[in-house]
Design a protein around this motif. Structure first.
Motif, PDB file in Angstrom:
ATOM      1  N   LEU A  71      -7.715   6.527  -9.016  1.00 16.12           N
ATOM      2  CA  LEU A  71      -7.846   6.481  -7.732  1.00 16.12           C
ATOM      3  C   LEU A  71      -9.175   6.049  -7.475  1.00 16.12           C
ATOM      4  O   LEU A  71      -9.437   5.539  -6.228  1.00 16.12           O
ATOM      5  CB  LEU A  71      -7.769   7.924  -6.981  1.00 16.12           C
ATOM      6  N   ASN A 114     -12.099  13.081  -2.747  1.00 19.45           N
ATOM      7  CA  ASN A 114     -11.079  14.106  -3.235  1.00 19.45           C
ATOM      8  C   ASN A 114     -11.199  13.838  -4.876  1.00 19.45           C
ATOM      9  O   ASN A 114     -11.220  14.676  -5.470  1.00 19.45           O
ATOM     10  CB  ASN A 114      -9.776  13.888  -2.809  1.00 19.45           C
ATOM     11  N   ASP A 128      -1.906  14.021   5.043  1.00 16.21           N
ATOM     12  CA  ASP A 128      -1.241  12.657   4.691  1.00 16.21           C
ATOM     13  C   ASP A 128      -0.726  12.283   6.322  1.00 16.21           C
ATOM     14  O   ASP A 128      -0.631  11.212   6.743  1.00 16.21           O
ATOM     15  CB  ASP A 128      -0.097  12.651   3.803  1.00 16.21           C
ATOM     16  N   SER A 172      -9.757   2.787  -5.169  1.00 15.97           N
ATOM     17  CA  SER A 172     -10.447   2.701  -3.768  1.00 15.97           C
ATOM     18  C   SER A 172     -11.589   1.939  -3.887  1.00 15.97           C
ATOM     19  O   SER A 172     -11.833   1.303  -2.712  1.00 15.97           O
ATOM     20  CB  SER A 172     -10.848   4.183  -3.400  1.00 15.97           C
ATOM     21  N   ASP A 227      -0.649   9.844  -5.160  1.00 15.39           N
ATOM     22  CA  ASP A 227       0.340  11.189  -5.043  1.00 15.39           C
ATOM     23  C   ASP A 227       1.484  10.866  -6.015  1.00 15.39           C
ATOM     24  O   ASP A 227       1.776  11.829  -6.798  1.00 15.39           O
ATOM     25  CB  ASP A 227       0.910  11.130  -3.877  1.00 15.39           C
ATOM     26  N   ILE A 237     -10.400   9.226  -0.092  1.00 13.22           N
ATOM     27  CA  ILE A 237      -9.728   9.309  -1.472  1.00 13.22           C
ATOM     28  C   ILE A 237     -10.818   9.591  -2.420  1.00 13.22           C
ATOM     29  O   ILE A 237     -10.821  10.361  -3.401  1.00 13.22           O
ATOM     30  CB  ILE A 237      -8.884   7.911  -1.711  1.00 13.22           C
ATOM     31  N   SER A 264      -4.973   0.871   2.157  1.00 17.86           N
ATOM     32  CA  SER A 264      -5.550   1.764   1.528  1.00 17.86           C
ATOM     33  C   SER A 264      -4.821   3.184   1.495  1.00 17.86           C
ATOM     34  O   SER A 264      -4.968   3.914   0.445  1.00 17.86           O
ATOM     35  CB  SER A 264      -6.754   2.095   2.634  1.00 17.86           C
ATOM     36  N   ASP A 265      -4.024   3.330   2.450  1.00 17.59           N
ATOM     37  CA  ASP A 265      -3.076   4.553   2.372  1.00 17.59           C
ATOM     38  C   ASP A 265      -1.853   4.218   1.180  1.00 17.59           C
ATOM     39  O   ASP A 265      -1.519   5.371   0.827  1.00 17.59           O
ATOM     40  CB  ASP A 265      -2.092   4.578   3.885  1.00 17.59           C
ATOM     41  N   HIS A 300      -3.452   5.547  -1.896  1.00 18.87           N
ATOM     42  CA  HIS A 300      -3.396   7.094  -1.791  1.00 18.87           C
ATOM     43  C   HIS A 300      -2.131   7.614  -2.297  1.00 18.87           C
ATOM     44  O   HIS A 300      -1.869   8.508  -3.003  1.00 18.87           O
ATOM     45  CB  HIS A 300      -3.828   7.548  -0.567  1.00 18.87           C
TER      46      HIS A 300
END
Ligand SMILES: [Zn+2]
Ligand SMILES: [Zn+2]
Length: 290
Positions: free
Chosen positions: A88, A187, A150, A92, A47, A184, A39-40, A43
């Motif tokens: 995103l 945002n 982060d 997600s 980025d 995520i 999941s990270d 993200h």
């Protein structure tokens, strides 16, 4: 070295570091079987994508308008931000479709590997926060805040991995994955809204618009206004077009001064492109609704 070249260089460095780290994270996520790390990674892929695009579009947006793109290239970064937000959201939803079933049926994860990745993530993001701590521009503050988020995300993964290591509570990993994915999505929707409002040509500032019209009507010689159109190119450069009905007592040679007052008032509110049409009050105008 100029400020601009410096910014460009910083974005380029951040892009390559982020891209490298994203690859490490995807491989690490697969090896540890951790949906939180995966999941990270989504993200961080986002980025990397937005850094790459801002590296490219930053230059593009500064290009002068030409005969094809008469407003210039300022909307290209807005379009890029919208594409990124849509990506995103999709990624997600994919992570959630994996993480939610895992909550009820958790799989074993490599907790030690997660701990090492989290430490690496904290060092990596923490160093970037420190490197940017001197910058004062709004953009640098936004980037710093983002990197801080982060780092906090990685701390949560670290704490989660330590708990899994010592208690064997495997559902903690998908829970972290869901929390990161929800963050995520929140945002992405926020960024999507900003871009959509620009593309749908909403007026730049709803609260100010009423005052603006009131102020314009106070200008000497202006009887009424109509066909007011206002939109924004990229959120900071705005357009305003309007018709002014001049009172019968205003002489044509006074039009210039009247127009200047209108321009001054509009430019104080950030309108860079102003177009004014003057109608005499005995003239019929098709665009007037009265
Ligand atoms: Zn980030
Ligand atoms: Zn008119």
């Amino acid at each position: 070295m100029s400020d601009h070249t410096n910014t460009q260089k910083n974005i380029a460095v951040a892009f390559f570091l982020n891209a490298t780290f994203t690859v490490i994270e995807i491989i690490g996520g697969i090896l540890t079987n951790s949906v939180a790390i995966l999941s990270d990674a989504v993200h961080d892929l986002g980025d990397t994508f937005s850094l790459g695009l801002s590296w490219y579009t930053e230059r593009l947006a500064k290009r002068k308008p030409d005969s094809r793109f008469t407003y210039g290239y300022k909307r290209f970064p807005v379009l890029a931000a919208m594409v990124n937000a849509v990506f995103l959201l999709g990624a997600s939803v994919f992570v959630l479709s994996r993480a939610i079933p895992l909550m009820f049926n958790p799989e074993p994860v490599h907790a030690m590997g997660m701990i090492w990745l989290a430490i690496l993530g904290i060092i990596f993001n923490g160093a970037a926060v420190l490197k940017l701590s001197k910058g004062d521009s709004l953009n640098q503050k936004v980037v710093r805040l983002h990197l801080l988020e982060d780092t906090l995300g990685w701390m949560a993964v670290l704490i989660g991995a330590v708990i899994i290591r010592f208690t064997g509570l495997l559902w903690i990993d998908p829970l972290l994955g869901i929390m990161i994915a929800v963050f995520i999505i929140y945002n992405a929707i926020k960024n999507l809204k900003v871009a959509l409002i620009i593309f749908l040509q909403a007026i730049p500032s709803l609260s100010e618009n009423g005052n603006l019209e009131k102020d314009l009507l106070k200008i000497n010689g202006i009887e009424s206004l109509h066909d007011i159109r206002s939109w924004t190119i990229d959120g900071s450069s705005h357009v305003y077009t309007l018709h002014i009905v001049a009172g019968s007592n205003v002489l044509p040679e006074e039009y210039t001064a009247m127009k200047q007052k209108v321009r001054d008032r509009l430019s104080a509110s950030g309108f860079e492109h102003v177009t004014i049409e003057i109608d005499r009050n005995d003239e019929h105008c098709d665009l007037s609704n009265s």
